[in-house]
Write a protein that holds these residues in place. Structure first.
Motif, PDB file in Angstrom:
ATOM      1  N   ARG A   1     -23.283  -6.791 -12.976  1.00 55.08           N
ATOM      2  CA  ARG A   1     -21.874  -7.142 -13.188  1.00 55.08           C
ATOM      3  C   ARG A   1     -20.947  -5.946 -13.025  1.00 55.08           C
ATOM      4  N   THR A   2     -21.364  -4.787 -13.563  1.00 56.04           N
ATOM      5  CA  THR A   2     -20.496  -3.587 -13.562  1.00 56.04           C
ATOM      6  C   THR A   2     -20.835  -2.614 -12.444  1.00 56.04           C
ATOM      7  N   TYR A   3     -21.622  -3.031 -11.478  1.00 60.88           N
ATOM      8  CA  TYR A   3     -22.008  -2.166 -10.376  1.00 60.88           C
ATOM      9  C   TYR A   3     -20.809  -1.914  -9.460  1.00 60.88           C
ATOM     10  N   GLN A   4     -20.308  -0.667  -9.391  1.00 58.50           N
ATOM     11  CA  GLN A   4     -19.203  -0.232  -8.515  1.00 58.50           C
ATOM     12  C   GLN A   4     -18.075  -1.264  -8.448  1.00 58.50           C
ATOM     13  N   PRO A   5     -17.386  -1.545  -9.553  1.00 57.23           N
ATOM     14  CA  PRO A   5     -16.316  -2.563  -9.527  1.00 57.23           C
ATOM     15  C   PRO A   5     -15.205  -2.194  -8.540  1.00 57.23           C
ATOM     16  N   PHE A   6     -14.723  -3.203  -7.850  1.00 57.60           N
ATOM     17  CA  PHE A   6     -13.620  -3.022  -6.896  1.00 57.60           C
ATOM     18  C   PHE A   6     -12.307  -3.131  -7.669  1.00 57.60           C
ATOM     19  N   ASP A   7     -11.464  -2.094  -7.561  1.00 62.74           N
ATOM     20  CA  ASP A   7     -10.184  -2.076  -8.280  1.00 62.74           C
ATOM     21  C   ASP A   7      -9.108  -2.696  -7.394  1.00 62.74           C
ATOM     22  N   ALA A   8      -8.902  -4.006  -7.575  1.00 64.19           N
ATOM     23  CA  ALA A   8      -7.958  -4.750  -6.733  1.00 64.19           C
ATOM     24  C   ALA A   8      -6.518  -4.321  -6.985  1.00 64.19           C
ATOM     25  N   ILE A   9      -6.192  -3.910  -8.224  1.00 67.10           N
ATOM     26  CA  ILE A   9      -4.825  -3.497  -8.553  1.00 67.10           C
ATOM     27  C   ILE A   9      -4.454  -2.252  -7.753  1.00 67.10           C
ATOM     28  N   VAL A  10      -5.385  -1.301  -7.707  1.00 72.05           N
ATOM     29  CA  VAL A  10      -5.139  -0.064  -6.928  1.00 72.05           C
ATOM     30  C   VAL A  10      -4.927  -0.420  -5.467  1.00 72.05           C
ATOM     31  N   TRP A  11      -5.803  -1.309  -4.963  1.00 77.97           N
ATOM     32  CA  TRP A  11      -5.678  -1.704  -3.542  1.00 77.97           C
ATOM     33  C   TRP A  11      -4.326  -2.350  -3.272  1.00 77.97           C
ATOM     34  N   LEU A  12      -3.825  -3.217  -4.179  1.00 73.22           N
ATOM     35  CA  LEU A  12      -2.534  -3.871  -3.988  1.00 73.22           C
ATOM     36  C   LEU A  12      -1.396  -2.859  -4.007  1.00 73.22           C
ATOM     37  N   ASN A  13      -1.476  -1.924  -4.947  1.00 73.70           N
ATOM     38  CA  ASN A  13      -0.433  -0.891  -5.014  1.00 73.70           C
ATOM     39  C   ASN A  13      -0.412  -0.060  -3.744  1.00 73.70           C
ATOM     40  N   GLU A  14      -1.600   0.313  -3.277  1.00 72.15           N
ATOM     41  CA  GLU A  14      -1.670   1.124  -2.046  1.00 72.15           C
ATOM     42  C   GLU A  14      -1.161   0.329  -0.844  1.00 72.15           C
ATOM     43  N   SER A  15      -1.388  -0.991  -0.857  1.00 69.95           N
ATOM     44  CA  SER A  15      -1.010  -1.812   0.301  1.00 69.95           C
ATOM     45  C   SER A  15       0.464  -2.151   0.321  1.00 69.95           C
ATOM     46  N   PHE A  16       1.081  -2.409  -0.869  1.00 72.56           N
ATOM     47  CA  PHE A  16       2.434  -2.948  -0.896  1.00 72.56           C
ATOM     48  C   PHE A  16       3.461  -2.075  -1.614  1.00 72.56           C
ATOM     49  N   ARG A  17       3.059  -1.389  -2.695  1.00 72.13           N
ATOM     50  CA  ARG A  17       4.068  -0.629  -3.433  1.00 72.13           C
ATOM     51  C   ARG A  17       4.607   0.518  -2.574  1.00 72.13           C
ATOM     52  N   VAL A  18       3.719   1.146  -1.820  1.00 69.50           N
ATOM     53  CA  VAL A  18       4.151   2.268  -0.976  1.00 69.50           C
ATOM     54  C   VAL A  18       4.738   1.779   0.347  1.00 69.50           C
ATOM     55  N   ASN A  19       4.660   0.445   0.590  1.00 69.62           N
ATOM     56  CA  ASN A  19       5.153  -0.107   1.850  1.00 69.62           C
ATOM     57  C   ASN A  19       5.936  -1.382   1.543  1.00 69.62           C
ATOM     58  N   GLU A  20       7.194  -1.209   1.074  1.00 70.81           N
ATOM     59  CA  GLU A  20       8.012  -2.349   0.639  1.00 70.81           C
ATOM     60  C   GLU A  20       8.312  -3.304   1.799  1.00 70.81           C
ATOM     61  N   GLN A  21       8.390  -2.769   3.023  1.00 66.58           N
ATOM     62  CA  GLN A  21       8.662  -3.620   4.181  1.00 66.58           C
ATOM     63  C   GLN A  21       7.535  -4.632   4.414  1.00 66.58           C
ATOM     64  N   LYS A  22       6.301  -4.149   4.194  1.00 66.86           N
ATOM     65  CA  LYS A  22       5.149  -5.026   4.350  1.00 66.86           C
ATOM     66  C   LYS A  22       5.182  -6.158   3.312  1.00 66.86           C
ATOM     67  N   TRP A  23       5.625  -5.869   2.058  1.00 66.90           N
ATOM     68  CA  TRP A  23       5.761  -6.872   0.986  1.00 66.90           C
ATOM     69  C   TRP A  23       6.802  -7.921   1.369  1.00 66.90           C
ATOM     70  N   LYS A  24       7.963  -7.415   1.985  1.00 66.57           N
ATOM     71  CA  LYS A  24       9.018  -8.339   2.412  1.00 66.57           C
ATOM     72  C   LYS A  24       8.510  -9.272   3.518  1.00 66.57           C
ATOM     73  N   GLU A  25       7.783  -8.684   4.496  1.00 68.42           N
ATOM     74  CA  GLU A  25       7.251  -9.508   5.588  1.00 68.42           C
ATOM     75  C   GLU A  25       6.288 -10.571   5.047  1.00 68.42           C
ATOM     76  N   HIS A  26       5.494 -10.152   4.075  1.00 65.19           N
ATOM     77  CA  HIS A  26       4.545 -11.095   3.473  1.00 65.19           C
ATOM     78  C   HIS A  26       5.299 -12.241   2.792  1.00 65.19           C
ATOM     79  N   TYR A  27       6.410 -11.878   2.158  1.00 67.44           N
ATOM     80  CA  TYR A  27       7.222 -12.900   1.471  1.00 67.44           C
ATOM     81  C   TYR A  27       7.795 -13.908   2.476  1.00 67.44           C
ATOM     82  N   HIS A  28       8.367 -13.407   3.584  1.00 63.61           N
ATOM     83  CA  HIS A  28       8.958 -14.307   4.584  1.00 63.61           C
ATOM     84  C   HIS A  28       7.900 -15.233   5.210  1.00 63.61           C
ATOM     85  N   ASN A  29       6.708 -14.684   5.491  1.00 61.45           N
ATOM     86  CA  ASN A  29       5.617 -15.519   6.049  1.00 61.45           C
ATOM     87  C   ASN A  29       5.175 -16.586   5.041  1.00 61.45           C
TER      88      ASN A  29
END
Length: 872
Positions: free
Chosen positions: A108-136
């Protein structure tokens, strides 16, 4: 199994290296789908933080679910065990389910994937990508909404169409039936002209190959329904109790399919012209196309199913000839309606005529059955007979009192339920200076100057006069196979006095049968009370004067063997034992040569022994159909043998189990006998032969004959089974019906295959005029000696029936020698009798509860389980 965990580090499973990145990618896809659903509902762009606040816990759970499912399903069991073993778990011999559970907990605890970090890296640092995702997401949301609205419109349109179709079908029902009738008629002509008939089979399942049976002939079928039962030769899928299987198709299912399609086309063509412009426009807007009859046709399969079934039912009732006659007549509503109305009227007339014919036939049959059977079973008692009823419990001196009166008379007849009792009374009267002859089906012993006869009840002849007749065990009147012999003896006895002996539950029935006759009733009660022991019996507590009762010959021998090995001297009694042997076994107990009796329930009928205690080793018996608990009457009949008057002050009764229930059965009042058995008589056969000459028809009529109230027909099962062996043979052809029935009715053990073969071979010898085959004599075992004894008994039945008394005397001597051998065998050999498995012969402990060993039982159970799986 104790699992000990080791806290040392472990090496990862090889499969995880490949599984882990797949799980990460699948998790990302699921989270992005969730973001789409979240953003699509929002009219303005929310911040990533708002999404994480609302869906954070769910996002973490996505990873855990994906990861655990991936590793559980993809990692081999061997690697799971290796992983757990390296972590310090003991895994050998552990259940697979438990292995999976522990593995899931550990991984269960083997190398957990941190989805929150991945989301922050994907969208918080790239607000334009978040906006495009919203429009789609919003665009997809509106597309889904439009599609849902179109789907709703389609469903509304379809519902309107369905309603229109059902209204049209209802409004045009009679017209449509005329169309369908004509269409079906043309199809029937084609099938009769071009299709091949197949031979009927017992099942439509595919185990049997179909065989051609020529061409269809319309004259062979009265109604369409009869033709619909024929096989088309095709295979179709069927559903039964929710289970799908394949079977051979009948024409019913072919016409169900053909007519469904035809009705759907009729309905679609009729419906398209009635649909409003608004509905057509709505359909075009919703599906960007035109609503046509073919579109409607695709929708109608489910809607018209019930209508098709109704049409088929109506069509099946039609005469086939009526439909074939209209196939070539071009369809015109007026003409076909007139033809149909004429056909209906003609059909109703024919049906009325058939019903009337059936009713006439039933009335004629009822008159015939009444003529043959109806007037035979009302008691026609002789005048000036005095009846004396001896009613009471077992072992109360009833039979003694009746026999005392018979001995004092100038002539007497004793009617016994068993050959053994007839033999016992024969010996008793002769030893007391009253000359007495013996007559049973298997033997005759004529004593010079004798005016008294002891015989079995089946040997009763109503023409012979006696001063006193004694009828024993009258409760047998209710026996479904033998009871009629008691009825015949009671109702047709030719004597000055008739003494009838029976249990309390037969008293009411006897008084009803005897009606206004001169009746004297003697009620008997036990002078010696019965006492039920409160402690469960154990074989180690067996003592002198005990009679141990079980319900099979096998258990009698097993129990006797065990007791003899424990230094008890034992007498044995069971139903298939030769009566002469049984008397000798009883005499040994009476004389004190043996201390214990082991018996079947044969001990309960007419056997008076100095028994101190009756012990029931079983509370159940097999009655030929099923294993059931003993009845109150059976318990009383057997238990009543305890406590011989003049020897004991009390009779003791013991049970091995369930004492409370068995005591209640012993003490409860018996339900009165309310029916008696009836069977065919000579007069019945004579009347039957006014109508028919074959015994097969007689058996059929006997089955249809309704037994008068208060009576129960003899089943005649054994006679029918024997008849099936010789039906249509020269035996049936050469013998008169009365003679043939007499041979079918011979009282022998018809469940013994060797005896049935002997009966059949003897019957062929009789009709061919050759010498009767001699009984097969084998003496290698007790079973073979007893079967040889029965074989001679059957031979004697034939000899006496054919009046071959000289030959009978020889075989009687030989049979007596066999009974001596059975007696000697029981005295010397039973000690070595061993309880064995009926299946494999393996030795079993005496207290083993079943007739087969555990191993054979397991094999049989596994085979049955396999069979059930194969069937399903």
């Amino acid at each position: 199994m104790i699992i000990i965990e080791n806290k040392e580090g472990v090496h990862p499973v090889k499969s995880l290296a490949a599984i882990y990145p797949e799980a990460v990618e699948q998790t990302k896809h699921k989270i992005l789908d969730d973001i789409d659903r979240f953003l699509g509902n929002k009219e303005s762009l929310p911040l990533l933080k708002h999404y994480l606040d609302e869906r954070g816990e769910y996002i973490e759970q996505i990873w855990i679910n994906v990861w655990l499912n991936k590793v559980s399903n993809s990692v081999p069991k061997k690697e799971k065990k290796e992983y757990l073993r390296e972590k310090g778990f003991e895994v050998e011999g552990v259940d697979r389910k438990f292995i999976n559970q522990i593995f899931r907990n550990e991984i269960r605890t083997y190398q957990p994937f941190d989805a929150i970090v991945w989301l922050n890296e994907s969208f918080r640092v790239n607000e334009q990508k978040w906006k495009e995702h919203y429009h789609n997401a919003r665009e997809h949301y509106f597309q889904r909404k439009q599609e849902q609205e179109r789907a709703k419109k389609r469903e509304n349109i379809r519902a309107n169409i369905d309603r229109s179709v059902l209204e049209i079908l209802e409004q045009n029902y009679e017209l449509f039936y005329l169309f369908i009738r004509h269409y079906a008629a043309k199809q029937l002509v084609k099938d009769f002209k071009h299709n091949t008939k197949y031979k009927a089979i017992d099942t439509y399942r595919l185990e049997e190959m179909l065989e051609f049976d020529g061409n269809f002939e319309p004259a062979d079928y009265s109604t369409v329904s009869q033709f619909f039962d024929e096989l088309t030769g095709e295979i179709h899928q069927a559903v039964e109790w929710g289970r799908t299987f394949f079977e051979y198709e009948t024409y019913y299912y072919r016409y169900q399919r053909i007519l469904s399609e035809y009705i759907a086309k009729l309905s679609a063509d009729k419906t398209i012209g009635t649909i409003s412009e608004e509905t057509l426009s709505d359909y075009k807007d919703a599906l960007s196309g035109d609503l046509t009859a073919s579109v409607i046709l695709d929708w109608l399969e489910d809607s018209i199913l019930a209508y098709t079934e109704d049409i088929l039912t109506r069509l099946e009732e039609e005469f086939l000839s009526d439909l074939l006659a209209i196939a070539d007549i071009p369809f015109d509503e007026a003409i076909h309606r007139k033809i149909y109305e004429r056909d209906i009227a003609e059909r109703e007339r024919k049906i009325a005529e058939e019903k009337a014919a059936i009713l006439r036939k039933q009335e004629e049959e009822a008159r015939m059955l009444n003529d043959i059977f109806g007037r035979e079973y009302s008691p026609s008692l002789r005048q000036n007979i005095h009846y004396v009823l001896h009613i009471g419990e077992t072992n109360t001196g009833k039979t003694h009192q009746a026999l005392t009166r018979m001995k004092a008379a100038d002539s007497g007849l004793y009617l016994a339920p068993l050959r053994l009792l007839a033999l016992e009374v024969y010996d008793k009267l002769n030893s007391e200076g009253v000359p007495c002859s013996l007559k049973t089906g298997e033997e005759e012993k004529i004593t010079a100057s004798a005016h008294h006869i002891s015989c079995t009840v089946e040997m009763f002849h109503e023409k012979d006069f006696y001063e006193v007749v004694v009828i024993d065990e009258a409760q047998m009147l209710a026996d479904k196979d033998r009871g009629f012999s008691w009825y015949k003896a009671i109702s047709k006895a030719n004597a000055r006095e008739v003494h009838i002996i029976g249990s309390r539950n037969i008293k009411k029935m006897l008084l009803q049968l005897l009606g206004d006759s001169s009746i004297e009733v003697h009620d008997y009660s036990r002078d010696i009370p019965l006492q039920v022991e409160s402690k469960e019996f154990s074989l180690k507590n067996t003592k002198k004067g005990d009679a141990l009762v079980c319900f099979s010959r096998r258990q009698v021998l097993e129990t006797a063997s065990l007791l003899q090995r424990n230094r008890h001297s034992v007498s044995m009694i069971y139903g298939s034992m030769p009566p002469e042997t049984r008397i000798k076994q009883m005499q040994r107990f009476i004389n004190g040569e043996t201390s214990v009796v082991v018996s079947t329930d044969a001990i309960g009928m007419g056997l008076n022994l100095p028994i101190a205690r009756i012990v029931f080793l079983e509370n159940e018996k097999f009655d030929g159909t099923r294993r059931r608990r003993l009845t109150s009457q059976e318990v009383k009949q057997i238990a009543g043998r305890a406590g011989r008057k003049g020897i004991y002050d009390i009779g003791r009764v013991a049970f091995m189990s369930d004492i409370r229930t068995m005591r209640r059965l012993l003490e409860q009042e018996d339900k009165p006998v309310d029916t008696f058995a009836i069977a065919p008589t000579n007069a019945v056969f004579e009347r039957f032969q006014k109508y028919y000459r074959d015994i097969g028809t007689f058996f059929d009529l006997w089955e249809r004959f309704e037994s008068p109230k208060g009576t129960q027909k003899a089943a005649l099962t054994e006679e029918r089974e024997l008849y099936e062996l010789i039906r249509g043979t020269e035996i049936e052809a050469r013998l008169s019906m009365m003679d043939l029935y007499g041979f079918l009715h011979l009282p022998f053990s018809k469940k013994e295959p060797a005896l049935t073969v002997q009966w059949q071979n003897t019957m062929y010898a009789i009709v061919r005029g050759t010498e009767l085959p001699e009984p097969v004599i084998k003496k290698r075992s007790l079973e073979e000696i007893e079967l040889s004894y029965k074989s001679i008994g059957l031979h004697l039945l034939f000899l006496y029936r054919l009046d071959m008394r000289t030959e009978a005397a020889y075989w009687e001597r030989l049979r007596e020698e066999l009974s001596d051998e059975v007696h000697e065998h029981l005295k010397s050999e039973v000690k070595n009798y061993q309880k064995t498995c009926r299946q494999c012969g393996k030795k079993l402990p005496f207290d083993h509860s079943f007739q087969i060993c555990d191993s054979c039982h397991s094999t049989r159970y596994a085979r049955r389980s396999r069979g059930r799986r194969d069937r399903h």
